[in-house]
Design a protein around this motif. Structure first.
Motif, PDB file in Angstrom:
ATOM      1  N   THR A 134       0.864  -1.171   0.000  1.00 50.96           N
ATOM      2  CA  THR A 134       0.000   0.000   0.000  1.00 50.96           C
ATOM      3  C   THR A 134       0.902   1.222   0.000  1.00 50.96           C
ATOM      4  OG1 THR A 134      -0.163   0.051   2.421  1.00 50.96           O
ATOM      5  CG2 THR A 134      -1.908  -1.126   1.225  1.00 50.96           C
ATOM      6  N   LEU A 135       0.495   2.238  -0.707  1.00 51.86           N
ATOM      7  CA  LEU A 135       1.218   3.499  -0.786  1.00 51.86           C
ATOM      8  C   LEU A 135       0.269   4.586  -0.302  1.00 51.86           C
ATOM      9  CD1 LEU A 135       3.743   5.076  -1.692  1.00 51.86           C
ATOM     10  CD2 LEU A 135       2.730   5.181  -3.981  1.00 51.86           C
ATOM     11  N   ASP A 136       0.564   5.171   0.826  1.00 51.39           N
ATOM     12  CA  ASP A 136      -0.318   6.172   1.443  1.00 51.39           C
ATOM     13  C   ASP A 136      -1.740   5.648   1.602  1.00 51.39           C
ATOM     14  OD1 ASP A 136       1.785   8.037   1.599  1.00 51.39           O
ATOM     15  OD2 ASP A 136       1.389   8.733  -0.444  1.00 51.39           O
ATOM     16  N   GLY A 137      -1.850   4.350   1.963  1.00 51.61           N
ATOM     17  CA  GLY A 137      -3.145   3.732   2.193  1.00 51.61           C
ATOM     18  C   GLY A 137      -3.832   3.184   0.960  1.00 51.61           C
ATOM     19  N   VAL A 138      -3.227   3.331  -0.217  1.00 53.37           N
ATOM     20  CA  VAL A 138      -3.831   2.886  -1.478  1.00 53.37           C
ATOM     21  C   VAL A 138      -3.124   1.611  -1.946  1.00 53.37           C
ATOM     22  CG1 VAL A 138      -4.369   3.517  -3.851  1.00 53.37           C
ATOM     23  CG2 VAL A 138      -4.363   5.276  -2.066  1.00 53.37           C
ATOM     24  N   PRO A 139      -3.873   0.516  -2.201  1.00 55.26           N
ATOM     25  CA  PRO A 139      -3.253  -0.727  -2.658  1.00 55.26           C
ATOM     26  C   PRO A 139      -2.588  -0.559  -4.024  1.00 55.26           C
ATOM     27  CG  PRO A 139      -5.506  -1.106  -1.924  1.00 55.26           C
ATOM     28  CD  PRO A 139      -5.312   0.373  -2.001  1.00 55.26           C
ATOM     29  N   ILE A 140      -1.364  -1.122  -4.165  1.00 52.84           N
ATOM     30  CA  ILE A 140      -0.616  -1.092  -5.432  1.00 52.84           C
ATOM     31  C   ILE A 140       0.073  -2.436  -5.631  1.00 52.84           C
ATOM     32  CG2 ILE A 140      -0.216   1.404  -5.378  1.00 52.84           C
ATOM     33  CD1 ILE A 140       2.679   0.741  -4.416  1.00 52.84           C
ATOM     34  N   GLY A 141       0.563  -2.662  -6.844  1.00 45.84           N
ATOM     35  CA  GLY A 141       1.372  -3.846  -7.121  1.00 45.84           C
ATOM     36  C   GLY A 141       0.546  -5.077  -7.444  1.00 45.84           C
ATOM     37  N   TYR A 142       0.087  -5.166  -8.686  1.00 48.77           N
ATOM     38  CA  TYR A 142      -0.777  -6.272  -9.095  1.00 48.77           C
ATOM     39  C   TYR A 142      -0.069  -7.170 -10.091  1.00 48.77           C
ATOM     40  CZ  TYR A 142      -4.246  -3.463  -6.780  1.00 48.77           C
ATOM     41  OH  TYR A 142      -4.930  -2.749  -5.825  1.00 48.77           O
ATOM     42  N   VAL A 143      -0.457  -8.439 -10.093  1.00 49.92           N
ATOM     43  CA  VAL A 143       0.094  -9.407 -11.032  1.00 49.92           C
ATOM     44  C   VAL A 143      -0.335  -9.029 -12.450  1.00 49.92           C
ATOM     45  CG1 VAL A 143       0.084 -11.863 -11.644  1.00 49.92           C
ATOM     46  CG2 VAL A 143       0.046 -11.173  -9.253  1.00 49.92           C
ATOM     47  N   HIS A 144       0.530  -9.280 -13.411  1.00 44.83           N
ATOM     48  CA  HIS A 144       0.281  -8.915 -14.810  1.00 44.83           C
ATOM     49  C   HIS A 144      -0.531 -10.010 -15.504  1.00 44.83           C
ATOM     50  CE1 HIS A 144       2.143  -7.372 -18.840  1.00 44.83           C
ATOM     51  NE2 HIS A 144       0.890  -7.005 -18.676  1.00 44.83           N
ATOM     52  N   ASP A 145      -1.751 -10.230 -15.019  1.00 47.15           N
ATOM     53  CA  ASP A 145      -2.662 -11.205 -15.624  1.00 47.15           C
ATOM     54  C   ASP A 145      -4.105 -10.766 -15.370  1.00 47.15           C
ATOM     55  OD1 ASP A 145      -3.183 -11.886 -12.937  1.00 47.15           O
ATOM     56  OD2 ASP A 145      -2.260 -13.863 -13.064  1.00 47.15           O
ATOM     57  N   ARG A 146      -5.057 -11.602 -15.803  1.00 43.69           N
ATOM     58  CA  ARG A 146      -6.480 -11.264 -15.656  1.00 43.69           C
ATOM     59  C   ARG A 146      -6.872 -11.055 -14.193  1.00 43.69           C
ATOM     60  NH1 ARG A 146      -9.692 -12.772 -20.311  1.00 43.69           N
ATOM     61  NH2 ARG A 146     -11.527 -13.007 -18.992  1.00 43.69           N
ATOM     62  N   ALA A 147      -6.414 -11.942 -13.326  1.00 40.22           N
ATOM     63  CA  ALA A 147      -6.766 -11.848 -11.909  1.00 40.22           C
ATOM     64  C   ALA A 147      -6.180 -10.576 -11.290  1.00 40.22           C
ATOM     65  CB  ALA A 147      -6.290 -13.086 -11.158  1.00 40.22           C
ATOM     66  N   GLY A 148      -4.996 -10.206 -11.699  1.00 42.50           N
ATOM     67  CA  GLY A 148      -4.412  -8.954 -11.215  1.00 42.50           C
ATOM     68  C   GLY A 148      -5.215  -7.755 -11.673  1.00 42.50           C
ATOM     69  N   ALA A 149      -5.677  -7.795 -12.925  1.00 35.49           N
ATOM     70  CA  ALA A 149      -6.508  -6.702 -13.452  1.00 35.49           C
ATOM     71  C   ALA A 149      -7.844  -6.626 -12.712  1.00 35.49           C
ATOM     72  CB  ALA A 149      -6.738  -6.885 -14.953  1.00 35.49           C
ATOM     73  N   GLU A 150      -8.453  -7.777 -12.425  1.00 33.00           N
ATOM     74  CA  GLU A 150      -9.714  -7.803 -11.677  1.00 33.00           C
ATOM     75  C   GLU A 150      -9.545  -7.134 -10.318  1.00 33.00           C
ATOM     76  OE1 GLU A 150     -10.533 -11.917 -11.165  1.00 33.00           O
ATOM     77  OE2 GLU A 150     -10.751 -12.262 -13.308  1.00 33.00           O
ATOM     78  N   THR A 151      -8.511  -7.532  -9.608  1.00 31.83           N
ATOM     79  CA  THR A 151      -8.272  -6.996  -8.278  1.00 31.83           C
ATOM     80  C   THR A 151      -7.969  -5.506  -8.336  1.00 31.83           C
ATOM     81  OG1 THR A 151      -7.475  -9.157  -7.571  1.00 31.83           O
ATOM     82  CG2 THR A 151      -6.905  -7.294  -6.182  1.00 31.83           C
ATOM     83  N   ALA A 152      -7.169  -5.092  -9.310  1.00 33.94           N
ATOM     84  CA  ALA A 152      -6.849  -3.666  -9.461  1.00 33.94           C
ATOM     85  C   ALA A 152      -8.115  -2.859  -9.735  1.00 33.94           C
ATOM     86  CB  ALA A 152      -5.835  -3.470 -10.592  1.00 33.94           C
ATOM     87  N   ALA A 153      -9.017  -3.380 -10.554  1.00 34.82           N
ATOM     88  CA  ALA A 153     -10.258  -2.664 -10.869  1.00 34.82           C
ATOM     89  C   ALA A 153     -11.134  -2.517  -9.631  1.00 34.82           C
ATOM     90  CB  ALA A 153     -11.021  -3.387 -11.978  1.00 34.82           C
ATOM     91  N   VAL A 154     -11.311  -3.591  -8.876  1.00 32.41           N
ATOM     92  CA  VAL A 154     -12.118  -3.539  -7.650  1.00 32.41           C
ATOM     93  C   VAL A 154     -11.538  -2.514  -6.684  1.00 32.41           C
ATOM     94  CG1 VAL A 154     -12.772  -4.832  -5.570  1.00 32.41           C
ATOM     95  CG2 VAL A 154     -13.037  -5.879  -7.829  1.00 32.41           C
ATOM     96  N   ASN A 155     -10.232  -2.577  -6.463  1.00 29.50           N
ATOM     97  CA  ASN A 155      -9.608  -1.668  -5.510  1.00 29.50           C
ATOM     98  C   ASN A 155      -9.607  -0.227  -6.005  1.00 29.50           C
ATOM     99  OD1 ASN A 155      -9.221  -3.681  -3.613  1.00 29.50           O
ATOM    100  ND2 ASN A 155      -7.234  -4.234  -4.450  1.00 29.50           N
ATOM    101  N   THR A 156      -9.583  -0.016  -7.320  1.00 31.76           N
ATOM    102  CA  THR A 156      -9.684   1.334  -7.874  1.00 31.76           C
ATOM    103  C   THR A 156     -11.043   1.935  -7.547  1.00 31.76           C
ATOM    104  OG1 THR A 156      -8.116   0.899  -9.659  1.00 31.76           O
ATOM    105  CG2 THR A 156      -9.705   2.677 -10.018  1.00 31.76           C
ATOM    106  N   VAL A 157     -12.114   1.180  -7.776  1.00 24.46           N
ATOM    107  CA  VAL A 157     -13.465   1.673  -7.481  1.00 24.46           C
ATOM    108  C   VAL A 157     -13.595   1.995  -5.995  1.00 24.46           C
ATOM    109  CG1 VAL A 157     -15.911   1.024  -7.452  1.00 24.46           C
ATOM    110  CG2 VAL A 157     -14.516   0.513  -9.462  1.00 24.46           C
ATOM    111  N   GLN A 158     -13.085   1.123  -5.147  1.00 30.18           N
ATOM    112  CA  GLN A 158     -13.186   1.366  -3.706  1.00 30.18           C
ATOM    113  C   GLN A 158     -12.328   2.555  -3.271  1.00 30.18           C
ATOM    114  OE1 GLN A 158     -12.404  -2.637  -2.267  1.00 30.18           O
ATOM    115  NE2 GLN A 158     -14.590  -2.859  -1.814  1.00 30.18           N
TER     116      GLN A 158
END
Length: 178
Positions: free
Chosen positions: A13-37
């Motif tokens: 996490t960087l200043d409370g924001v999640p970062i660092g996702y795997v370069h695949d579909r599951a990483g993109a899914e997680t990044a999208a969910v966390n972006t919305v939140q």
């Protein structure tokens, strides 16, 4: 920066924001969910929008995402709380350089309409489409569009245009950003 260990990311996490996702579909899914939140929490003044922008937004965000960034800019924390919970996530399009992910959410809020009134609980369903790009070794949000619905009653036999017409994915990780 705090370290996190999760299969698809985030890795920190960087200043409370999640970062660092795997370069695949599951990483993109997680990044999208966390972006919305993250955008929701920043829109309520719970975390600085500048931290969100620095951590997970692409260099040249689209107009919908720029509007979302403007909503939470310099906002003081609100008394009322809106919790946004992902109900289903599906990858609409995926390549090594970009992904488009649909996140169907329910927002739950508890607040009084005016001081002294009893608190009411409100729920609202929405679909957020997050366009991501692989930039600087991580998934970054490039664009965001949102629309209300569908409600659970409308998803029994989803139409081809429904966010639930694609098979919902499993394996994404949602981090509550506080």
């Amino acid at each position: 920066m705090n370290t996190v260990r999760v299969a698809h990311g985030p890795t920190a996490t960087l200043d409370g924001v999640p970062i660092g996702y795997v370069h695949d579909r599951a990483g993109a899914e997680t990044a999208a969910v966390n972006t919305v939140q993250a955008l929701t929490q920043a829109g309520q003044g719970r975390i600085p929008m500048g931290a969100v922008e620095h951590a997970i937004i692409a260099r040249d965000p689209g107009p919908g995402l720029r509007r979302s960034l403007g909503i939470g800019a310099d906002r003081a924390p609100e008394r009322d709380v809106v919790n946004l919970v992902p109900a289903a996530v599906s990858v609409v399009d995926f390549s090594a350089l970009a992904a488009q992910v649909s996140v169907w959410t329910v927002a739950v809020s508890r607040s009084a309409i005016s001081d002294g009134d009893p608190a009411s609980v409100i729920t609202a369903w929405a679909t957020h489409t997050v366009s991501l790009v692989w930039e600087s070794g991580d998934w970054k949000a490039k664009e965001l569009t949102s629309q209300t619905g569908p409600t659970p009653e409308q998803t029994v036999a989803p139409s081809a245009q429904s966010p639930l017409s694609a098979t919902p994915e499993s394996g994404y990780y949602s981090f509550y950003i506080n």
